[in-house]
Motif scaffolding. Structure first.
Motif, PDB file in Angstrom:
ATOM      1  N   LEU A 178       0.728  -1.237   0.009  1.00 47.95           N
ATOM      2  CA  LEU A 178       0.074  -0.015   0.094  1.00 47.95           C
ATOM      3  C   LEU A 178       0.765   1.318   0.094  1.00 47.95           C
ATOM      4  CD1 LEU A 178      -2.645  -1.116   2.629  1.00 47.95           C
ATOM      5  CD2 LEU A 178      -3.093  -0.553  -0.141  1.00 47.95           C
ATOM      6  N   LYS A 179       1.939   1.002   0.876  1.00 49.90           N
ATOM      7  CA  LYS A 179       2.729   2.312   1.126  1.00 49.90           C
ATOM      8  C   LYS A 179       3.577   2.666  -0.627  1.00 49.90           C
ATOM      9  CE  LYS A 179       3.383   2.601   5.694  1.00 49.90           C
ATOM     10  NZ  LYS A 179       4.106   2.183   6.930  1.00 49.90           N
ATOM     11  N   SER A 180       3.679   1.549  -1.161  1.00 51.22           N
ATOM     12  CA  SER A 180       4.375   1.546  -2.447  1.00 51.22           C
ATOM     13  C   SER A 180       3.362   2.191  -3.511  1.00 51.22           C
ATOM     14  CB  SER A 180       5.205   0.518  -2.920  1.00 51.22           C
ATOM     15  OG  SER A 180       4.156  -0.561  -3.225  1.00 51.22           O
ATOM     16  N   ALA A 181       2.265   2.038  -3.277  1.00 54.41           N
ATOM     17  CA  ALA A 181       1.149   2.360  -4.319  1.00 54.41           C
ATOM     18  C   ALA A 181       0.492   3.786  -3.971  1.00 54.41           C
ATOM     19  CB  ALA A 181      -0.087   1.257  -4.541  1.00 54.41           C
ATOM     20  N   VAL A 182       0.891   4.387  -3.139  1.00 51.64           N
ATOM     21  CA  VAL A 182       0.179   5.454  -2.338  1.00 51.64           C
ATOM     22  C   VAL A 182       0.167   6.498  -3.285  1.00 51.64           C
ATOM     23  CG1 VAL A 182       2.323   6.803  -1.651  1.00 51.64           C
ATOM     24  CG2 VAL A 182       0.139   6.809  -0.326  1.00 51.64           C
ATOM     25  N   GLY A 183       1.104   6.658  -4.292  1.00 50.42           N
ATOM     26  CA  GLY A 183       0.836   7.835  -5.394  1.00 50.42           C
ATOM     27  C   GLY A 183      -0.371   7.665  -6.139  1.00 50.42           C
ATOM     28  N   TYR A 184      -0.402   6.251  -6.629  1.00 54.63           N
ATOM     29  CA  TYR A 184      -1.361   5.770  -7.666  1.00 54.63           C
ATOM     30  C   TYR A 184      -2.786   5.949  -6.840  1.00 54.63           C
ATOM     31  CZ  TYR A 184      -4.475   2.934 -10.275  1.00 54.63           C
ATOM     32  OH  TYR A 184      -5.648   2.533 -10.995  1.00 54.63           O
ATOM     33  N   ILE A 185      -2.990   5.443  -5.615  1.00 51.08           N
ATOM     34  CA  ILE A 185      -4.154   5.488  -4.862  1.00 51.08           C
ATOM     35  C   ILE A 185      -4.603   7.033  -4.695  1.00 51.08           C
ATOM     36  CG2 ILE A 185      -5.175   5.223  -2.493  1.00 51.08           C
ATOM     37  CD1 ILE A 185      -3.261   2.840  -2.456  1.00 51.08           C
ATOM     38  N   ARG A 186      -3.534   7.924  -4.628  1.00 46.08           N
ATOM     39  CA  ARG A 186      -4.209   9.427  -4.401  1.00 46.08           C
ATOM     40  C   ARG A 186      -4.523   9.750  -5.732  1.00 46.08           C
ATOM     41  NH1 ARG A 186      -0.131  14.279  -2.703  1.00 46.08           N
ATOM     42  NH2 ARG A 186      -1.888  15.745  -2.232  1.00 46.08           N
ATOM     43  N   ARG A 187      -3.869   9.758  -6.633  1.00 47.32           N
ATOM     44  CA  ARG A 187      -4.240  10.084  -7.928  1.00 47.32           C
ATOM     45  C   ARG A 187      -5.576   9.584  -8.279  1.00 47.32           C
ATOM     46  NH1 ARG A 187      -0.500   8.153 -11.197  1.00 47.32           N
ATOM     47  NH2 ARG A 187      -1.654   6.460 -11.939  1.00 47.32           N
ATOM     48  N   GLU A 188      -6.027   8.292  -7.988  1.00 50.97           N
ATOM     49  CA  GLU A 188      -7.380   7.642  -8.562  1.00 50.97           C
ATOM     50  C   GLU A 188      -8.329   8.481  -7.221  1.00 50.97           C
ATOM     51  OE1 GLU A 188      -8.929   5.278 -10.397  1.00 50.97           O
ATOM     52  OE2 GLU A 188      -7.340   5.838 -11.472  1.00 50.97           O
ATOM     53  N   LEU A 189      -7.966   8.672  -5.955  1.00 56.33           N
ATOM     54  CA  LEU A 189      -8.713   9.191  -5.167  1.00 56.33           C
ATOM     55  C   LEU A 189      -9.194  10.621  -5.702  1.00 56.33           C
ATOM     56  CD1 LEU A 189     -10.347   9.038  -2.375  1.00 56.33           C
ATOM     57  CD2 LEU A 189      -8.357  10.015  -1.200  1.00 56.33           C
ATOM     58  N   ALA A 190      -8.101  11.618  -6.132  1.00 59.53           N
ATOM     59  CA  ALA A 190      -8.559  12.878  -6.791  1.00 59.53           C
ATOM     60  C   ALA A 190      -9.388  12.585  -8.008  1.00 59.53           C
ATOM     61  CB  ALA A 190      -7.146  13.450  -7.355  1.00 59.53           C
ATOM     62  N   ARG A 191      -9.351  11.693  -8.853  1.00 58.65           N
ATOM     63  CA  ARG A 191     -10.233  11.531  -9.865  1.00 58.65           C
ATOM     64  C   ARG A 191     -11.960  11.264  -9.546  1.00 58.65           C
ATOM     65  NH1 ARG A 191     -11.951   7.723 -13.400  1.00 58.65           N
ATOM     66  NH2 ARG A 191     -10.884   5.964 -12.061  1.00 58.65           N
ATOM     67  N   ARG A 192     -11.889  10.319  -8.415  1.00 58.16           N
ATOM     68  CA  ARG A 192     -13.060  10.003  -7.974  1.00 58.16           C
ATOM     69  C   ARG A 192     -13.788  10.994  -7.104  1.00 58.16           C
ATOM     70  NH1 ARG A 192     -12.969   3.712  -7.011  1.00 58.16           N
ATOM     71  NH2 ARG A 192     -11.814   2.841  -9.047  1.00 58.16           N
ATOM     72  N   VAL A 193     -13.109  11.669  -6.194  1.00 59.80           N
ATOM     73  CA  VAL A 193     -13.532  12.634  -5.157  1.00 59.80           C
ATOM     74  C   VAL A 193     -13.482  13.833  -5.353  1.00 59.80           C
ATOM     75  CG1 VAL A 193     -13.956  13.006  -2.882  1.00 59.80           C
ATOM     76  CG2 VAL A 193     -13.568  10.480  -3.699  1.00 59.80           C
ATOM     77  N   ASN A 194     -14.448  14.623  -5.735  1.00 55.64           N
ATOM     78  CA  ASN A 194     -14.005  16.192  -5.744  1.00 55.64           C
ATOM     79  C   ASN A 194     -13.978  16.900  -4.735  1.00 55.64           C
ATOM     80  OD1 ASN A 194     -14.062  18.697  -7.336  1.00 55.64           O
ATOM     81  ND2 ASN A 194     -16.373  18.805  -7.638  1.00 55.64           N
ATOM     82  N   LEU A 195     -12.721  17.133  -4.403  1.00 56.01           N
ATOM     83  CA  LEU A 195     -12.319  17.875  -3.131  1.00 56.01           C
ATOM     84  C   LEU A 195     -11.399  19.105  -3.576  1.00 56.01           C
ATOM     85  CD1 LEU A 195     -11.314  15.067  -0.693  1.00 56.01           C
ATOM     86  CD2 LEU A 195     -13.434  16.436  -0.530  1.00 56.01           C
ATOM     87  N   ARG A 196     -11.484  19.879  -2.962  1.00 58.22           N
ATOM     88  CA  ARG A 196     -10.457  21.237  -3.016  1.00 58.22           C
ATOM     89  C   ARG A 196      -9.028  20.752  -3.043  1.00 58.22           C
ATOM     90  NH1 ARG A 196      -9.863  24.443   1.692  1.00 58.22           N
ATOM     91  NH2 ARG A 196     -12.394  23.841   1.691  1.00 58.22           N
ATOM     92  N   ASN A 197      -8.594  20.015  -2.177  1.00 55.85           N
ATOM     93  CA  ASN A 197      -7.197  19.550  -2.185  1.00 55.85           C
ATOM     94  C   ASN A 197      -7.432  17.935  -1.904  1.00 55.85           C
ATOM     95  OD1 ASN A 197      -6.058  22.130  -1.883  1.00 55.85           O
ATOM     96  ND2 ASN A 197      -6.324  22.190   0.321  1.00 55.85           N
ATOM     97  N   THR A 198      -6.607  17.237  -2.484  1.00 53.97           N
ATOM     98  CA  THR A 198      -6.549  15.741  -2.312  1.00 53.97           C
ATOM     99  C   THR A 198      -5.530  15.281  -1.273  1.00 53.97           C
ATOM    100  OG1 THR A 198      -6.898  15.561  -4.576  1.00 53.97           O
ATOM    101  CG2 THR A 198      -6.000  13.391  -3.310  1.00 53.97           C
TER     102      THR A 198
END
Length: 119
Positions: free
Chosen positions: A71-91
């Motif tokens: 999970l720690k090695s994939a944190v960048g990918y997870i964060r990018r996917e989260l930004a794509r799916r959830v509309n927040l001011r900051n990810t």
């Protein structure tokens, strides 16, 4: 936004739901997909900059360590996917924390059963 506001509670719930979905369906790392990984809870700071994700891994301690490393090695990918799916001011920057409360509860239940069985 205060820490326990309704908005913060909704953001926590939405981030938890999406993180669970991303980990379950999108992560192809065998360290993560091989273990039963679940998101127990999520705490997003009120400024939406940081996120603590409490993760539970069913299985041995060795599997939990491997899953957390995956999970720690994939944190960048997870964060990018989260930004794509959830509309927040900051990810938020995600920090994964191993939550062993479920295992502790099961262990305590076994101990209680052993004590009451002898009575």
């Amino acid at each position: 936004m205060r820490k326990n506001s309704i908005k913060n509670t909704r953001v926590n719930g939405e981030v938890q739901r999406e993180l669970s979905e991303i980990i379950r369906t999108e992560i192809k790392d065998p360290r993560v997909s091989g273990a039963m990984v679940s998101v127990v809870s999520v705490e997003v700071t009120p400024d939406l900059k940081y996120c603590k994700a409490y993760i539970s891994v069913l299985g041995q301690e060795e599997e939990a360590g491997k899953a957390m490393a995956g999970l720690k090695s994939a944190v960048g990918y997870i964060r990018r996917e989260l930004a794509r799916r959830v509309n927040l001011r900051n990810t938020p920057e995600i920090t994964f924390i191993l939550d062993q409360s479920i295992e502790y509860g099961v262990h305590m239940s076994r101990l209680i059963e052993e004590v009451t069985k002898d009575l």
